[in-house]
Structure formats: structure tokens, C-alpha cells
Design a protein around this motif. Structure first.
Motif, PDB file in Angstrom:
ATOM      1  N   THR A   6       4.158  47.643 -77.565  1.00  0.00           N
ATOM      2  CA  THR A   6       2.753  47.650 -77.152  1.00  0.00           C
ATOM      3  C   THR A   6       2.264  49.075 -76.960  1.00  0.00           C
ATOM      4  OG1 THR A   6       3.016  45.511 -76.067  1.00  0.00           O
ATOM      5  CG2 THR A   6       1.133  46.850 -75.399  1.00  0.00           C
ATOM      6  N   ALA A   7       3.094  49.895 -76.324  1.00  0.00           N
ATOM      7  CA  ALA A   7       2.708  51.282 -76.061  1.00  0.00           C
ATOM      8  C   ALA A   7       2.489  52.059 -77.349  1.00  0.00           C
ATOM      9  CB  ALA A   7       3.779  51.959 -75.214  1.00  0.00           C
ATOM     10  N   ALA A   8       3.305  51.805 -78.355  1.00  0.00           N
ATOM     11  CA  ALA A   8       3.213  52.575 -79.599  1.00  0.00           C
ATOM     12  C   ALA A   8       1.853  52.442 -80.269  1.00  0.00           C
ATOM     13  CB  ALA A   8       4.318  52.140 -80.563  1.00  0.00           C
ATOM     14  N   LYS A   9       1.131  51.386 -79.962  1.00  0.00           N
ATOM     15  CA  LYS A   9      -0.197  51.180 -80.554  1.00  0.00           C
ATOM     16  C   LYS A   9      -1.245  52.116 -79.966  1.00  0.00           C
ATOM     17  CE  LYS A   9       0.858  46.287 -81.344  1.00  0.00           C
ATOM     18  NZ  LYS A   9       0.513  44.884 -80.990  1.00  0.00           N
ATOM     19  N   LEU A  10      -0.885  52.853 -78.923  1.00  0.00           N
ATOM     20  CA  LEU A  10      -1.835  53.748 -78.260  1.00  0.00           C
ATOM     21  C   LEU A  10      -1.853  55.141 -78.870  1.00  0.00           C
ATOM     22  CD1 LEU A  10      -1.189  52.713 -74.547  1.00  0.00           C
ATOM     23  CD2 LEU A  10      -3.078  52.018 -76.038  1.00  0.00           C
ATOM     24  N   TRP A  11      -1.128  55.348 -79.962  1.00  0.00           N
ATOM     25  CA  TRP A  11      -1.132  56.638 -80.630  1.00  0.00           C
ATOM     26  C   TRP A  11      -1.691  56.512 -82.036  1.00  0.00           C
ATOM     27  CZ3 TRP A  11       2.265  55.758 -76.742  1.00  0.00           C
ATOM     28  CH2 TRP A  11       2.450  56.804 -75.821  1.00  0.00           C
ATOM     29  N   ASP A  12      -2.216  57.619 -82.532  1.00  0.00           N
ATOM     30  CA  ASP A  12      -2.791  57.665 -83.878  1.00  0.00           C
ATOM     31  C   ASP A  12      -2.075  58.720 -84.717  1.00  0.00           C
ATOM     32  OD1 ASP A  12      -4.973  55.742 -83.367  1.00  0.00           O
ATOM     33  OD2 ASP A  12      -5.681  57.295 -81.999  1.00  0.00           O
ATOM     34  N   ALA A  13      -0.744  58.729 -84.638  1.00  0.00           N
ATOM     35  CA  ALA A  13       0.050  59.745 -85.332  1.00  0.00           C
ATOM     36  C   ALA A  13       0.017  59.532 -86.839  1.00  0.00           C
ATOM     37  CB  ALA A  13       1.493  59.703 -84.840  1.00  0.00           C
TER      38      ALA A  13
ATOM     39  N   PRO B 280      -5.680  56.964 -74.635  1.00  0.00           N
ATOM     40  CA  PRO B 280      -6.403  57.090 -73.357  1.00  0.00           C
ATOM     41  C   PRO B 280      -6.558  58.532 -72.898  1.00  0.00           C
ATOM     42  CG  PRO B 280      -4.807  55.306 -73.259  1.00  0.00           C
ATOM     43  CD  PRO B 280      -4.541  56.033 -74.540  1.00  0.00           C
ATOM     44  N   ALA B 281      -5.550  59.366 -73.121  1.00  0.00           N
ATOM     45  CA  ALA B 281      -5.642  60.773 -72.716  1.00  0.00           C
ATOM     46  C   ALA B 281      -6.653  61.520 -73.581  1.00  0.00           C
ATOM     47  CB  ALA B 281      -4.272  61.438 -72.811  1.00  0.00           C
ATOM     48  N   PHE B 282      -6.613  61.278 -74.869  1.00  0.00           N
ATOM     49  CA  PHE B 282      -7.544  61.951 -75.775  1.00  0.00           C
ATOM     50  C   PHE B 282      -8.981  61.548 -75.462  1.00  0.00           C
ATOM     51  CE2 PHE B 282      -9.965  62.241 -79.737  1.00  0.00           C
ATOM     52  CZ  PHE B 282      -9.732  63.553 -80.094  1.00  0.00           C
ATOM     53  N   GLU B 283      -9.210  60.265 -75.229  1.00  0.00           N
ATOM     54  CA  GLU B 283     -10.571  59.794 -74.980  1.00  0.00           C
ATOM     55  C   GLU B 283     -11.093  60.292 -73.635  1.00  0.00           C
ATOM     56  OE1 GLU B 283     -10.167  55.594 -75.497  1.00  0.00           O
ATOM     57  OE2 GLU B 283     -10.234  55.723 -77.703  1.00  0.00           O
ATOM     58  N   GLU B 284     -10.225  60.357 -72.632  1.00  0.00           N
ATOM     59  CA  GLU B 284     -10.652  60.869 -71.331  1.00  0.00           C
ATOM     60  C   GLU B 284     -11.044  62.342 -71.448  1.00  0.00           C
ATOM     61  OE1 GLU B 284      -8.908  60.863 -66.769  1.00  0.00           O
ATOM     62  OE2 GLU B 284      -8.394  59.228 -68.147  1.00  0.00           O
ATOM     63  N   LEU B 285     -10.272  63.085 -72.218  1.00  0.00           N
ATOM     64  CA  LEU B 285     -10.584  64.496 -72.415  1.00  0.00           C
ATOM     65  C   LEU B 285     -11.889  64.667 -73.182  1.00  0.00           C
ATOM     66  CD1 LEU B 285      -9.879  67.478 -72.218  1.00  0.00           C
ATOM     67  CD2 LEU B 285      -8.389  67.195 -74.211  1.00  0.00           C
ATOM     68  N   GLN B 286     -12.117  63.862 -74.199  1.00  0.00           N
ATOM     69  CA  GLN B 286     -13.361  63.972 -74.966  1.00  0.00           C
ATOM     70  C   GLN B 286     -14.576  63.682 -74.095  1.00  0.00           C
ATOM     71  OE1 GLN B 286     -13.263  65.301 -78.110  1.00  0.00           O
ATOM     72  NE2 GLN B 286     -11.117  65.441 -77.452  1.00  0.00           N
ATOM     73  N   ALA B 287     -14.456  62.717 -73.199  1.00  0.00           N
ATOM     74  CA  ALA B 287     -15.572  62.390 -72.315  1.00  0.00           C
ATOM     75  C   ALA B 287     -15.897  63.554 -71.388  1.00  0.00           C
ATOM     76  CB  ALA B 287     -15.244  61.138 -71.505  1.00  0.00           C
ATOM     77  N   VAL B 288     -14.875  64.208 -70.883  1.00  0.00           N
ATOM     78  CA  VAL B 288     -15.089  65.345 -69.997  1.00  0.00           C
ATOM     79  C   VAL B 288     -15.671  66.529 -70.764  1.00  0.00           C
ATOM     80  CG1 VAL B 288     -13.848  67.090 -68.669  1.00  0.00           C
ATOM     81  CG2 VAL B 288     -13.434  64.672 -68.240  1.00  0.00           C
ATOM     82  N   LEU B 289     -15.206  66.757 -71.976  1.00  0.00           N
ATOM     83  CA  LEU B 289     -15.759  67.843 -72.784  1.00  0.00           C
ATOM     84  C   LEU B 289     -17.242  67.611 -73.054  1.00  0.00           C
ATOM     85  CD1 LEU B 289     -12.859  68.451 -75.341  1.00  0.00           C
ATOM     86  CD2 LEU B 289     -13.503  69.894 -73.397  1.00  0.00           C
TER      87      LEU B 289
ATOM     88  N   GLY C 251      -6.327  65.913 -69.657  1.00  0.00           N
ATOM     89  CA  GLY C 251      -5.503  65.254 -70.670  1.00  0.00           C
ATOM     90  C   GLY C 251      -4.119  64.897 -70.164  1.00  0.00           C
ATOM     91  N   ALA C 252      -3.607  65.680 -69.216  1.00  0.00           N
ATOM     92  CA  ALA C 252      -2.244  65.455 -68.730  1.00  0.00           C
ATOM     93  C   ALA C 252      -2.137  64.192 -67.877  1.00  0.00           C
ATOM     94  CB  ALA C 252      -1.766  66.659 -67.935  1.00  0.00           C
ATOM     95  N   ALA C 253      -3.111  63.973 -66.983  1.00  0.00           N
ATOM     96  CA  ALA C 253      -2.986  62.883 -66.006  1.00  0.00           C
ATOM     97  C   ALA C 253      -2.784  61.517 -66.661  1.00  0.00           C
ATOM     98  CB  ALA C 253      -4.196  62.875 -65.076  1.00  0.00           C
ATOM     99  N   PRO C 254      -3.643  61.097 -67.603  1.00  0.00           N
ATOM    100  CA  PRO C 254      -3.422  59.766 -68.180  1.00  0.00           C
ATOM    101  C   PRO C 254      -2.157  59.687 -69.022  1.00  0.00           C
ATOM    102  CG  PRO C 254      -5.295  60.859 -69.226  1.00  0.00           C
ATOM    103  CD  PRO C 254      -4.912  61.693 -68.066  1.00  0.00           C
ATOM    104  N   ALA C 255      -1.748  60.802 -69.638  1.00  0.00           N
ATOM    105  CA  ALA C 255      -0.519  60.786 -70.435  1.00  0.00           C
ATOM    106  C   ALA C 255       0.700  60.564 -69.544  1.00  0.00           C
ATOM    107  CB  ALA C 255      -0.382  62.087 -71.219  1.00  0.00           C
ATOM    108  N   LEU C 256       0.768  61.280 -68.410  1.00  0.00           N
ATOM    109  CA  LEU C 256       1.901  61.116 -67.506  1.00  0.00           C
ATOM    110  C   LEU C 256       1.894  59.744 -66.843  1.00  0.00           C
ATOM    111  CD1 LEU C 256       2.003  64.265 -67.895  1.00  0.00           C
ATOM    112  CD2 LEU C 256       2.888  64.356 -65.567  1.00  0.00           C
ATOM    113  N   GLU C 257       0.719  59.279 -66.487  1.00  0.00           N
ATOM    114  CA  GLU C 257       0.632  57.951 -65.877  1.00  0.00           C
ATOM    115  C   GLU C 257       1.111  56.873 -66.844  1.00  0.00           C
ATOM    116  OE1 GLU C 257      -3.116  59.081 -62.906  1.00  0.00           O
ATOM    117  OE2 GLU C 257      -3.473  58.076 -64.827  1.00  0.00           O
TER     118      GLU C 257
END
Length: 338
Positions: free
Chosen positions: A5-12, A28-37, A253-259
Motif C-alpha cells: 500500500t505504501a509503495a503506491k505513494l511514490w512516483d518514481a 504527501p510530502a511533495f504535495e505538502e511542500l508544494q502547497a507551502v511554496l 517536506g521532512a515531517a510528512p516523510a518521517l511520519e
């Protein structure tokens, strides 16, 4: 959350075998960062919501390594954290370091102390009563070799030497505990998959009492919002006294990735990553290993021609395997090499 399930959260893109150089962000980390930018671009937000990400990331890292958040400082790089730790050493102190050690955990000691280098498998034997600290990578970046932490800890305890660990190539795939360690620093842009500019340092109480906050700043000051103006010097309690004023967007970007890593669990991530590494090793006729990093004598140009992105370190191809790596990525690399 299970691995599938987790692997679906990447776009590698296919063929990324280079997390040991930098990790790829989960969506989730990328999208959170884009919103803040977007908020930054238009002035749509104060900085305080961005700063909340620093606290989230600190807490998530502390949970990951079995520490209290009060014992974790935030910084930008491993070398910056280690340079301040070096202030805990007396003049002429002897620091033992492996012969092959990434310079971010070597140069700070070479500046501040008398460095002795030894083969990595002799590190514990080299700790004596004259040793002030032993500094090493938990996972060696060029080879993927895991340090013999129990033996090193035992030798350090016997001689009251500080134990200083660079966990940049370990945290995120290898279960890590700070028990018995004095300092554990980690750059978050590799296996923690954060933007470059976020780093964490576990600082034990006994090492903090010897350190000087050479990078003292408003963010490391006492008070909920830091210390903006005027004397006296008033450092924050705990490891926060050694915080660097954070690059906010890196921590957004770090917070959602670590969580997310904590939600998945590091042990299943280790099993996944090492299984892929061993699939790669088996395809090359090598014995199984215990690391997510594999270093081999191989023609790196063949990998590049096949669209495989790996690294070359110390003259050898270094391939590294993480959550978003697939068996198809591994087999594509093997097809290019065999």
C-alpha cells in the motif's frame, strides 16, 4: 500501513537505485511542500505554520530512534552538527575514526582533535584509555557495511569514550536505537526522503553539558518563540540549545516523510529493502548480505545505458534499494550487467 500500500505513494521513474545519494519524496510530502511554496509565493501565510513542521519532524525522528524529542536538535547537515559536538572535546583529544569514513564525520574531528584512523573492523579494538571519542557511520556509505555497534559500545563504555554515530545511511531503512550512544546525527535527504537542508542530531545529556553552542541563534534561545533581541545569552533547555535556525521548507517536506516511515514501520522497510538488495546480489552470484546498499565491481556505463541510476563510489558501482524500488528495477539492472 503495509509495504504494498505504501509503495503506491511514490512516483518514481523506473530504475532509481540511488537512494544512498538522495531519496525520493512520498506524494504527501511533495504535495505538502508544494502547497507551502504556493503560500510563500503570494504571501498567503505567516511562517508559523511552516515552523510547526520542524516540531513534527523533530518528534518523528525522536520516535524513530527511541529518543526523547528534548534530546534532539535540528540542523542543516551532519558536518554542521558534528562541528558543534567537537566543542565537547578537550584540546589534543584523540578521536578514533574508520579509515574509510565520509568526510562530514571526519573533517570536523580533524579540525578540532587528533584523529587516528583504523580499519572499520578494528574500531572497537582501537578504543583505549587515551580515546576521547570514537566516530563512525552506522552504515558505511561507499560499501554498505554495517558497523559492529555492540562491540564499539562495549569498548567505549570500558574506557569512558564518547560514541558519535553518523546514521545518514541507516535511519529510514535500518532500525536504530540511541541507547548507549552519545551523539547520533542524520542528514534527512537520503533514506528519510526529505529535501536537502534538514538534519537531526541526538545529543545525550552528558555530551550536551560539555558542548558550547557556537552556532547560537534566535531559534535556539529560551522562550516559546525563541529569543529575538538583546542580552543576556539565554539558550533553550535540552538539545534545542544547539538548534540551527531551520530551513523551513526542508522541514515542511521532512515531517510528512518521517511520519509516514513511522507509520509503515522500519522493520518491514528493512525486510523489503534488504530482500531487493539480496535479489541483486544473487543475480550477480554474490552471497546474501544484511544491507540495503550493495557495492560491486561492475561496468557502471551499462547501467546508465539501460536507464538505471546508481552511483560510483571508491571505483565501484553502488546500488541502493528503498521503498519505491521494485523487483522490475532490480531485474532491469541485472539484465544490463549480465
Amino acid at each position: 500501513m503495509d509495504i504494498a500500500t505504501a509503495a503506491k505513494l511514490w512516483d518514481a521513474q523506473p530504475g532509481w537505485l540511488n537512494t544512498a545519494s538522495y531519496g525520493l519524496p512520498p506524494r504527501p510530502a511533495f504535495e505538502e511542500l508544494q502547497a507551502v511554496l504556493a503560500d510563500w509565493r503570494t504571501g498567503g501565510s505567516d511562517w508559523e505554520p511552516w515552523d510547526a513542521s520542524v516540531g513534527r519532524a523533530r518528534a518523528a525522528f525522536a520516535r524513530m530512534v527511541g529518543a526523547s524529542a528534548e534530546d534532539v536538535s535540528v540542523g542543516a547537515t551532519v558536518s554542521q552538527i558534528m562541528s558543534v559536538v567537537a566543542t565537547a572535546l578537550p584540546p589534543g583529544a584523540r578521536v578514533v575514526v574508520p579509515e574509510i569514513e565520509f568526510t562530514s564525520n571526519l573533517f570536523p574531528w580533524a579540525v578540532a582533535a587528533d584523529v587516528t584512523t583504523v580499519p572499520a573492523d578494528r574500531l572497537a579494538d582501537a578504543v583505549t584509555g587515551a580515546t576521547a571519542a570514537v566516530a563512525f557511520s552506522l552504515v558505511q556509505s561507499a560499501t554498505g557495511e554495517l558497523a559492529n555497534l555492540p562491540d564499539i559500545l562495549a569498548a567505549a563504555r570500558a574506557h569512558d569514550a564518547l560514541v558519535v554515530v553518523d546514521a545518514s545511511q541507516a535511519c529510514g531503512w535500518l532500525p536504530v536505537e540511541v541507547a548507549g550512544v552519545d551523539v547520533l546525527a542524520c542528514a534527512a535527504y537520503k533514506w528519510l526522503m526529505a529535501p536537502r537542508g534538514a538534519a537531526f542530531g541526538y545529543l545525550s545529556p552528558r555530551v550536551r553539558e560539555r558542548m558550547r553552542p557556537l552556532a547560537a541563534n534566535w531559534y535556539a534561545g529560551a522562550g516559546e518563540g525563541g529569543s529575538y533581541y538583546g542580552p543576556p545569552l539565554r539558550p533553550a533547555p535540552g538539545a534545542r540549545a544547539f538548534d540551527l535556525s531551520p530551513a523551513w521548507f526542508s522541514y515542511v517536506g521532512a515531517a510528512p516523510a518521517l511520519e509516514l516511515l513511522n507509520e509503515i514501520g522500519i522493520e518491514p522497510i528493512r525486510e523489503h529493502d534488504v530482500a531487493l538488495a539480496n535479489r541483486f546480489r544473487a543475480g550477480l552470484g554474490l552471497e546474501p548480505g544484511d544491507s540495503a546498499i550493495v557495492s560491486v565491481d561492475a561496468p557502471g556505463e551499462r547501467l546508465a545505458a539501460a536507464g538505471i541510476r546508481a552511483a560510483v563510489r571508491a571505483g565501484r558501482v553502488r546500488a541502493s534499494f528503498h521503498l519505491y524500488t521494485t523487483t522490475a528495477d532490480v531485474d532491469r539492472a541485472l539484465d544490463a550487467l549480465t
